[in-house]
Design an enzyme around this catalytic site. Sequence first.
Site, PDB file in Angstrom:
ATOM      1  N   ARG A  11       0.852  -1.192   0.000  1.00 51.20           N
ATOM      2  CA  ARG A  11       0.000   0.000   0.000  1.00 51.20           C
ATOM      3  C   ARG A  11       0.885   1.239   0.000  1.00 51.20           C
ATOM      4  NH1 ARG A  11      -3.341  -3.424   3.124  1.00 51.20           N
ATOM      5  NH2 ARG A  11      -5.395  -3.585   2.151  1.00 51.20           N
TER       6      ARG A  11
ATOM      7  N   GLU B  53       2.654  -5.334  -6.743  1.00 49.87           N
ATOM      8  CA  GLU B  53       1.430  -4.556  -6.912  1.00 49.87           C
ATOM      9  C   GLU B  53       1.438  -3.404  -5.917  1.00 49.87           C
ATOM     10  OE1 GLU B  53      -3.142  -5.021  -5.481  1.00 49.87           O
ATOM     11  OE2 GLU B  53      -2.233  -6.796  -6.400  1.00 49.87           O
TER      12      GLU B  53
ATOM     13  N   ASN C 221      -5.026   3.831  -2.327  1.00 44.15           N
ATOM     14  CA  ASN C 221      -6.403   4.164  -1.982  1.00 44.15           C
ATOM     15  C   ASN C 221      -6.559   5.667  -2.072  1.00 44.15           C
ATOM     16  OD1 ASN C 221      -7.456   1.514  -1.386  1.00 44.15           O
ATOM     17  ND2 ASN C 221      -6.085   1.533   0.370  1.00 44.15           N
TER      18      ASN C 221
ATOM     19  N   HIS D   6      10.632  -7.559   3.880  1.00 45.51           N
ATOM     20  CA  HIS D   6      11.095  -6.586   2.901  1.00 45.51           C
ATOM     21  C   HIS D   6      10.897  -7.156   1.504  1.00 45.51           C
ATOM     22  CE1 HIS D   6      14.676  -9.134   3.650  1.00 45.51           C
ATOM     23  NE2 HIS D   6      14.889  -8.965   2.365  1.00 45.51           N
TER      24      HIS D   6
ATOM     25  N   GLU E  90      15.602  -4.704  -0.374  1.00 42.83           N
ATOM     26  CA  GLU E  90      16.943  -5.272  -0.447  1.00 42.83           C
ATOM     27  C   GLU E  90      17.371  -5.356  -1.904  1.00 42.83           C
ATOM     28  OE1 GLU E  90      19.320  -9.282   1.051  1.00 42.83           O
ATOM     29  OE2 GLU E  90      17.136  -9.345   0.822  1.00 42.83           O
TER      30      GLU E  90
END
Length: 133
Positions: free
Chosen positions: A3, A49, A53, A67, A110
Amino acid sequence: MVRVTDLTASLRFYCEALGLREIRRIDNEKGRFTLVFLAAPGDEHAQVELTYNWDPENYGIGRAFGHLAYEVDDIYAACQRLIDHGVTINRPPRDGRMAFVRSPDNISVELLQRGGSLEPREPWKSMGNTGEW
C-alpha cells in the site's frame, strides 16, 4: 502488494530510481483505488502490486512483512542511481553483494547483486549504515 500513500512519489522511487517498469494499471472509481503492477525489466512474471487508496489512510508496517528483494545487474550503479534520485542507502553494498534502501512509505527494499559479488570498492566499502534497514 504494497500500500502506498503517494502514488507519484512511489512510482518515482520504484520506476525511475529502482528501475522497475509499470506493466499495467487499474483505476477503480467505485472502490476509489488504483492498482499499479510493476516488474523488473525482462522478468514480468514476478510483479509487485502497488495499491493506492484515493481516500487518505494511515498504514502501519505489518509485523509479518519483512522486505522486498530485487536483483540488479550492477549493485554499485543501482545504488548510485538511487542516490542521484535522493534515496538514502541505509545499508551500503560494502561487500559488493547486498544493500538496503527504503521506499517513500518506509518499505525496506533489499538489492542483491545478480550472480556473484562484485569486488568491494570505494566509496561503498567504507560507507556506514544510515537509519534502519
